[in-house]
Design an enzyme around this catalytic site. Structure first.
Site, PDB file in Angstrom:
ATOM      1  CG  ASN A  31      23.995 -84.063  -8.339  1.00  0.00           C
ATOM      2  OD1 ASN A  31      22.813 -83.713  -8.405  1.00  0.00           O
ATOM      3  ND2 ASN A  31      24.483 -84.753  -7.317  1.00  0.00           N
ATOM      4  CG  PHE A  42      14.810 -84.836  -5.975  1.00  0.00           C
ATOM      5  CD1 PHE A  42      16.070 -85.377  -5.778  1.00  0.00           C
ATOM      6  CD2 PHE A  42      14.077 -84.463  -4.859  1.00  0.00           C
ATOM      7  CE1 PHE A  42      16.580 -85.540  -4.491  1.00  0.00           C
ATOM      8  CE2 PHE A  42      14.571 -84.625  -3.580  1.00  0.00           C
ATOM      9  CZ  PHE A  42      15.830 -85.161  -3.389  1.00  0.00           C
ATOM     10  CB  SER A  67      18.956 -83.905  -2.254  1.00  0.00           C
ATOM     11  OG  SER A  67      19.349 -83.147  -3.384  1.00  0.00           O
ATOM     12  CG  ASN A 103      21.298 -80.535  -5.859  1.00  0.00           C
ATOM     13  OD1 ASN A 103      22.044 -79.583  -5.683  1.00  0.00           O
ATOM     14  ND2 ASN A 103      21.727 -81.758  -6.084  1.00  0.00           N
ATOM     15  CB  THR A 104      14.900 -80.236  -3.148  1.00  0.00           C
ATOM     16  OG1 THR A 104      14.982 -81.130  -4.259  1.00  0.00           O
ATOM     17  CG2 THR A 104      13.445 -79.837  -2.940  1.00  0.00           C
ATOM     18  CE  LYS A 141      22.099 -91.008  -0.139  1.00  0.00           C
ATOM     19  NZ  LYS A 141      22.105 -91.434  -1.547  1.00  0.00           N
ATOM     20  CG  ASN A 171      22.329 -87.065  -0.529  1.00  0.00           C
ATOM     21  OD1 ASN A 171      22.861 -86.925  -1.618  1.00  0.00           O
ATOM     22  ND2 ASN A 171      21.015 -87.160  -0.387  1.00  0.00           N
TER      23      ASN A 171
END
Length: 341
Positions: free
Chosen positions: A114, A118, A181, A183-184, A215, A244
């Protein structure tokens, strides 16, 4: 029945569209009389109840952040037997997330890639939904996971997190700082201890009496994992969530063309199992026995959950297993745990 449904229908659908369809059903299950019927079928055995973070959990097994990003399906997930639901990741500023497609199945690996980014309607909108949930007499333990707004520079991340914490901590049973994450842009750089210390201190102050956890990523070096765990204890955090998604593609058995087509993003599911367990053991070795450690990554069966608890996990979370196991997944886990003792 669910394996047949997945093989013949869901696996042929766009993954994000399939998730939205599932969430529509889950939201319906959160409404009486559907919730009453579902709870009668899925209620965890009384002996599974556990206490952590000063809270009572009907089961140690819950839903990880990412499944209910916008606080819309918590009641339905509770009705399906999960002991807690962690919503989010939520950001102070609403954002659409990354461009679609951004969710991909790696079916031979029982995994997902994925790069959602967010996507959520923001902390203020989430706060309104959380207020409504808190007015209900029966509900699952609700954790709230917060992250950095994409439009905010990394240098200004602390103020951004504090804004979300101020809005959401009073409405959460526990709060999670997500700095892991992939993805940022720039987010994972916040895991460096010298950067993380002032951020966590500020959010901890903003959270007040609400238990705060952090996390972390599975891709950290072992000494970095230990350093963050020790920092969390030093700052008086209530716990740590490990882990994560991973940016690693090592060991995947899905054909290389499918992996390449999925592109960048975090891998969740079975490929995370070994590293997530390693990180759990690293963390547990350097934190006090009463420090809450939540293990997530590659958990799919009751035996997996028991293995994590035997290794020192206080609570266990899952996400990707829902895709491959179906709506009775939590029921299967809870019944298996009751038999394993």
């Amino acid at each position: 029945m669910y394996p047949l449904l997945f093989r013949t229908v869901l696996s042929r659908m766009d993954p994000e569209s399939a998730h939205h369809a599932a969430m529509a059903v889950i939201r319906m299950l959160g409404l009486p009389p559907f919730s009453w019927a579902a709870r009668a079928l899925t209620r965890p055995a009384p002996e599974l109840a556990t206490t952590a973070l000063g809270l009572r959990f009907e089961s140690p097994f819950g839903v990880a952040a990412g499944f209910d990003k916008d606080v819309k399906g918590a009641a339905g997930l509770f009705a399906l037997g999960f002991g807690h639901v962690e919503v989010g990741t939520l950001t102070a500023i609403p954002q659409a997330g990354n461009a679609r497609p951004r969710l991909f199945r790696l079916i031979p690996d029982r995994a997902v890639v994925n790069r959602m980014g967010f996507n959520n309607h923001g902390a203020e909108a989430a706060a309104e939904r959380l207020r409504k949930i808190r007015r209900r007499s029966r509900r699952a333990v609700l954790g709230v996971n917060i992250g950095k707004s994409r439009v905010v520079e990394v240098a200004d991340a602390t103020a951004d997190y504090v804004r979300s914490a101020s809005l959401l901590a009073p409405l959460a049973d526990y709060l999670v700082v997500n700095v892991s994450s992939p993805n940022t842009p720039g987010l994972r750089g916040l895991q460096a201890v010298e950067t993380l210390r002032p951020l966590l201190r500020a959010v901890h102050d903003a959270a007040g009496a609400t238990p705060l956890l952090v996390k972390i990523a599975p891709d950290l070096a072992d000494d970095e994992v230990e350093a963050i765990a020790q920092l969390a204890v030093e700052l008086g955090l209530a716990g740590l969530i490990a882990t994560n998604t991973t940016i690693s593609r090592d060991g995947l058995v899905t054909d290389s063309a499918t992996i390449a087509a999925a592109g960048e993003g975090g891998v969740s599911g079975a490929p995370l199992k070994a590293r997530s367990l390693e990180v759990l053991r690293l963390v547990r070795a350097v934190v006090p026995s009463d420090f809450c450690v939540v293990s997530v990554g590659g958990v799919e069966t009751a035996a997996d959950v028991k293995q994590r608890m035997d290794a020192g996990a206080t609570l266990v979370q899952g996400y990707t297993g829902f895709l491959y196991r179906g709506p009775l997944w939590a029921r299967q886990i809870n019944r298996g745990l009751a038999k394993l003792g």
